[in-house]
Structures are given as structure tokens and as C-alpha cells.
Enzyme design. Structure first.
Site, PDB file in Angstrom:
ATOM      1  N   CYS A 156       0.830  -1.207   0.000  1.00  0.00           N
ATOM      2  CA  CYS A 156       0.000   0.000   0.000  1.00  0.00           C
ATOM      3  C   CYS A 156       0.865   1.258   0.000  1.00  0.00           C
ATOM      4  CB  CYS A 156      -0.931  -0.015   1.211  1.00  0.00           C
ATOM      5  SG  CYS A 156      -1.943   1.466   1.338  1.00  0.00           S
ATOM      6  N   CYS A 159      -0.364   4.122   2.184  1.00  0.00           N
ATOM      7  CA  CYS A 159      -0.114   3.928   3.619  1.00  0.00           C
ATOM      8  C   CYS A 159       1.349   4.172   3.961  1.00  0.00           C
ATOM      9  CB  CYS A 159      -0.438   2.497   4.066  1.00  0.00           C
ATOM     10  SG  CYS A 159      -1.917   1.803   3.371  1.00  0.00           S
ATOM     11  N   ASP A 160       2.256   3.631   3.145  1.00  0.00           N
ATOM     12  CA  ASP A 160       3.661   3.565   3.557  1.00  0.00           C
ATOM     13  C   ASP A 160       4.625   4.400   2.720  1.00  0.00           C
ATOM     14  OD1 ASP A 160       2.933   1.766   5.560  1.00  0.00           O
ATOM     15  OD2 ASP A 160       3.055   0.059   4.213  1.00  0.00           O
TER      16      ASP A 160
END
Ligand code: NDP
Length: 333
Positions: A156, A159-160
Site C-alpha cells: 500500500c 499507507c507507507d
């Protein structure tokens, strides 16, 4: 068709039914415990629907496998995925959601109320069902990939990606998700390698153009991932160029992050005999609602969303599902 031919909770003559525990009647059964399930639970509990939630095998959902979550509104300092899920759980419980361990193992949506069985032994008779079983990111299946999950391997970018500012990353996959993740990461990272196994990209023309027009993305066509390398964190990846061809060769590149974007599998197999899905398996909902093709069965979160797939959008759709459920039950009375 009915899964309950052999597991009919009302059929006392059926030998198999003797193995079942007594059935429980519920107004609203929520399947899945990610942001969609918990938000549905908070709204349903506050509306006095006395929801029962079946958590599923991965309690807390995909977010429990991520580290920092910086983009969920209300957490100015960020929060870890597991802590956020504990917060959501506590909030759902505060209003009386009955949360159970276990996995729904069979369903019969052929008539209302609906019959469901948890862990092959506990039957529920539900007036309404909210499906929030999510989707699972696909991984390549390499041992090294498993080793570096949370230490440089992610599925993701939203997300990261933030953790790779001014660093080098690789994205594997040639579809729209990979193209989108690569362009997103290109805005943060110094350099993005896009690893594609075919000589072309499967992504839409517009996305391919975006990738081609982004100067710090280098597309590596006809490359397969052999191994992700590093000691404690990812420092490189070994690729095979033109695998199986006469000019096959090994290529090593230095990277700090490895993003897998080869698709998601929506967790809808259990419902496919009743609930309409698209060709990939995402549950179809009536646009602008959480309603499925079966009145009384609603869907929320990644199970019905192949595009946004964010915790906050999942939570929003969980709220919609609870409101749709409440209205549906009111109409039945
Ligand atoms: P897709 O199934 O479309 O693409 C998966 C990609 O991963 C393909 O290029 C495939 O390669 C590659 N792949 C699969 N397995 C491997 C493997 N083992 N090793 C290397 N590469 C592999 O998935 P997406 O998640 O990209 O998209 C799913 C759906 O969601 C699509 O319909 C897409 O259009 C849609 N979508 C739409 C978006 C938007 O409109 N903004 C954004 C994101 C997704 P190969 O081509 O060789 O099979």
C-alpha cells in the site's frame, strides 16, 4: 440453492443438525472487523439494532498489518494500524456491539431471515447482514517478501510511501493499481522502478501516459522478481530480465522499499452463490448505497470498492451500510 440442505438449523431429523449449537436470532449481523465493520457496528449499536459482529480470521482486517497510519482524520500525530483498530473496537463495544471470535463458514441468503453458520457449528438467524469482509492484497509468494513485510515490503503506497521520501523504491505490477502507486510514490521518492513481467502494461492508456510522463519513474519491462535483498531492511532486489529467453540475464538494483501492486482478492467467495459481484469478485452495490442484489444484505468497505480502498472510505461506507440497514428494518415493521 441452499448450503443448508445438510445443515438446516430447523431440521431436527437431519443428523448433521444435531452437531450444531442452538441458533441465535439477531437483528443485524456484521461480518468482518475492519474499519467498515466497526463503523457499521458503532452506527447500528447506537440505533439500537443490537449488532453482533463476527470478527473473521484476521481480526481488525488489513490495517493490523500496517505500521503508521497518518491519513485517518482525527489522529494529528498518526496512529499505528493495530491501535486504531483497538480504538474502533472499543468504540463499537461502548455502544453495546456484541463482538465474537470466529469465521462465517456458510450462508444461506435464499430467504429472510438469513441463515449463517460460524465455525461450522454456531448458527445465526439474521434479519439483516452487513458484509464487510474486505479484500486481501496479493503477494508474489517469495520467501524474501515474507521476511521483509513491514521492513521495506508493502502492498500500500498510500499507507507507507511517506517513509520513502527522497529514497529509491520499486513497484511490481502492470495494472492500474501499480501505475497509480508508482506515480504516487514518484511524488515522494527520488526514483521509482516499475517492474513489469510482460513487454507492455495492462493499465489504462491514460495511466500508462502518466507513468511515461513522470521523469523519475523507470519502467523495467519483461522483468520478474527473483529475490528481495537486505539484512534487517530492504536494500535491493534481484530481477530476471527476459526470463526463459536466450538472452535472459540477472539484474540487481538498489532500493529502500518494495511495493507489491499485483491486485487484490476480494473476500467474497462465501457469498458468490447469492450476491452479485463483478468479474474480479467485488460485490456490486446499487450506486450511492450499500444495497446488494439481496434486500436486507448490505456491503461495505473494500469488499465493494476496487478503487479507493482507504480506511476512511471503508469507514464511510460502513456508516452507509448501518443507515441503510436501519431504514430497511424500519420499512419492514
Ligand atoms: P490487475 O489485475 O489489473 O493487474 C495486476 C497486474 O499485476 C498485472 O499487470 C499483472 O501482470 C501483474 N501481476 C500479477 N501477478 C503477478 C506476478 N506474480 N508477478 C508479476 N506481476 C504480476 O490489478 P489492479 O489492482 O491493477 O487493478 C484491479 C482493477 O481495479 C482493474 O480493473 C483496474 O482497472 C481497477 N483499478 C482502477 C483504478 C482507477 O480507475 N483509478 C485504480 C486501481 C485499480 P500481467 O499483466 O502480466 O497479468
Amino acid at each position: 440453492m441452499s448450503f443448508f440442505k445438510t445443515l438446516d438449523v430447523n431440521d431436527t431429523n437431519d443428523n448433521k443438525s444435531a452437531e450444531l449449537e442452538p441458533a441465535e436470532n439477531v437483528k443485524c449481523l456484521i461480518i468482518g472487523s475492519g474499519p467498515a465493520g466497526y463503523t457499521a457496528a458503532i452506527y447500528a449499536a447506537r440505533a439500537n439494532l443490537k449488532p453482533v459482529m463476527i470478527q473473521g480470521m484476521e481480526a481488525g482486517g488489513q490495517l493490523t498489518t500496517t505500521t503508521e497510519v497518518d491519513n485517518f482524520p482525527g489522529y494529528p500525530e498518526g496512529v499505528t494500524g493495530p491501535v486504531m483498530m483497538e480504538d474502533l473496537k472499543a468504540q463499537a463495544e461502548r455502544f453495546g456491539t456484541d463482538i465474537r471470535w470466529g469465521e462465517v463458514t456458510s450462508v444461506d441468503f435464499s430467504k429472510r431471515p438469513f441463515n449463517l453458520i460460524v465455525d461450522q457449528k454456531k448458527p445465526f438467524i439474521a434479519e439483516t447482514v452487513i458484509i464487510a469482509t474486505g479484500a486481501t492484497a496479493k503477494y508474489l509468494g517469495l520467501e524474501s517478501e515474507e521476511k521483509f513485510k513491514g521492513a521495506g515490503v508493502s502492498a500500500c503506497a498510500t499507507c507507507d510511501g511517506f517513509f520513502y521520501k527522497e529514497q529509491k523504491v520499486a513497484v511490481v505490477g502492470g495494472g492500474d493499481t501499480a501505475a497509480e502507486e508508482a506515480t504516487y510514490l514518484a511524488g515522494l521518492a527520488e526514483k521509482v522502478y516499475l517492474i513489469i513481467r510482460k513487454p507492455y502494461m495492462r493499465a489504462s492508456k491514460a495511466m500508462v501516459k502518466r507513468v511515461e510522463n513522470t521523469p523519475n519513474i523507470e519502467v523495467l519491462y519483461e522483468h520478474n522478481t527473483k529475490e528481495i535483498t537486505g539484512t534487517n531492511v530492504v536494500t535491493g532486489v534481484t530481477l530476471i530480465k527476459r526470463k526463459g529467453k536466450a538472452d535472459e540475464k540477472e539484474v540487481k538494483i538498489d532500493i529502500d522499499g518494495f511495493f507489491v501492486a499485483i491486485g487484490h482478492k476480494p473476500n467474497s467467495d462465501l457469498f458468490k452463490d447469492y450476491i452479485e459481484t463483478d468479474e474480479i469478485g467485488y460485490i456490486k452495490t446499487i450506486p450511492g448505497t450499500s444495497k446488494t442484489n439481496i434486500p436486507g444484505v448490505f456491503a461495505a468497505g473494500d469488499i465493494q470498492d476496487s478503487i479507493y480502498r482507504q480506511a476512511v472510505t471503508a469507514a464511510g461506507s460502513g456508516c452507509m451500510a448501518a443507515l441503510d440497514t436501519e431504514r430497511f428494518l424500519a420499512e419492514q415493521e
